[in-house]
Design an enzyme around this catalytic site. Structure first.
Site, PDB file in Angstrom:
ATOM      1  N   ASP A   8       4.291   9.799  -4.686  1.00 59.26           N
ATOM      2  CA  ASP A   8       3.323   9.360  -5.703  1.00 59.26           C
ATOM      3  C   ASP A   8       2.528  10.555  -6.233  1.00 59.26           C
ATOM      4  O   ASP A   8       2.425  11.575  -5.547  1.00 59.26           O
ATOM      5  CB  ASP A   8       2.307   8.383  -5.095  1.00 59.26           C
ATOM      6  CG  ASP A   8       2.967   7.162  -4.512  1.00 59.26           C
ATOM      7  OD1 ASP A   8       4.060   6.808  -4.967  1.00 59.26           O
ATOM      8  OD2 ASP A   8       2.362   6.573  -3.595  1.00 59.26           O
TER       9      ASP A   8
HETATM   10  N1  URA Z   1       4.768   5.974   0.495  1.00 56.67           N
HETATM   11  C1  URA Z   1       3.799   5.891  -0.423  1.00 56.67           C
HETATM   12  O1  URA Z   1       3.065   4.916  -0.467  1.00 56.67           O
HETATM   13  N2  URA Z   1       3.649   6.903  -1.278  1.00 56.67           N
HETATM   14  C2  URA Z   1       4.422   8.001  -1.268  1.00 56.67           C
HETATM   15  O2  URA Z   1       4.227   8.892  -2.080  1.00 56.67           O
HETATM   16  C3  URA Z   1       5.426   8.075  -0.302  1.00 56.67           C
HETATM   17  C4  URA Z   1       5.590   7.043   0.563  1.00 56.67           C
END
Ligand code: URA
Length: 233
Positions: free
Chosen positions: A104
């Site tokens: 993310d």
């Molecule tokens: N899980 C998440 O919630 N975000 C990420 O970036 C990776 C795994």
């Protein structure tokens, strides 16, 4: 058409200064003629380029590890946001690298890139179950019930069932989470389903690879051995 020296660099023949030396020493031939001029224009589809008698293929298989900082989206392009591609050093920009899976915008840590389609598929396939370990700072404190719920497979608030995962509480507001899948916002949603909303998330491990001492925002190439190890998972 492209420059011979750039083509040699893409083939993994060495650094720019090494390639200048290699060219000077007459070890490179184009269609059987030794060539010392790196600026010569070649077409890899038409010309046969040899270094010490060995065919050079152009784009080399490359796998990079990045320590992704927050604030960049995992995408090859985006009309609005800064992308992780902008953090790749110039020398890697033309290798057609793609991020392996996704972190993310706010998540930091280990992100791989490769131009090897088979390896990409291998690493993101849920069937291969490559384990990933995240460090999370979160509200609340994880306890035994949460650990057992992760072990059993978390039921997300939208009804999706996750594969069994490992939650390791480190203390108040801090845990490690190991998952083998890559669902959208997976760790954040798993933690939220246990009333442990994530404040900060960092991926520390993927398969046998760790971030190690790689500084935030930096990139390094995986060695042949490391590539072998992750391919064989
Ligand atoms: N899980 C998440 O919630 N975000 C990420 O970036 C990776 C795994």
């Amino acid at each position: 058409m492209e420059r011979l020296d750039k083509f040699l660099a893409d083939s993994g023949a060495g650094s720019r200064s090494q390639i200048r030396q290699i060219l000077k020493s007459g070890k490179v031939s184009v269609d059987g003629r030794p060539i010392r001029d790196g600026s010569m224009k070649i077409d890899p589809m038409l010309h046969r380029i040899l270094l010490d008698g060995k065919a050079m293929l152009g784009r080399r298989r490359t796998v990079l590890m990045m320590n992704k900082p927050a604030g960049y989206v995992t995408a090859t392009e985006d009309p609005v946001e800064k992308t992780v591609m902008e953090l790749l050093p110039e020398e890697y920009r033309h290798l057609d690298l793609k991020p392996v899976g996704r972190l993310d915008k706010a998540t930091e840590g280990l992100l791989l890139f490769t131009n090897d389609g088979d390896l990409l598929h291998h690493l993101i396939s849920p069937k291969k179950e490559v384990p990933k370990i995240y460090y999370a700072r979160h509200e609340g404190t994880a306890g035994r019930e949460d650990v057992l719920a992760f072990e059993a497979g978390i039921l997300l608030r939208d009804g999706t069932r996750c594969l069994p995962a490992v939650l390791t509480p480190l203390g108040p507001g801090e845990s490690l989470v190991q998952v083998c899948e890559g669902k959208y916002h997976q760790v954040r949603r798993m933690m939220a389903s246990r009333d442990l909303p994530v404040i900060y998330l960092e991926r520390r491990k993927e398969g046998c690879l760790s971030l190690g001492e790689l500084p935030r925002g930096a990139v390094r190439e995986l060695s042949g051995e490391e590539i072998g190890a992750i391919s064989g998972l």
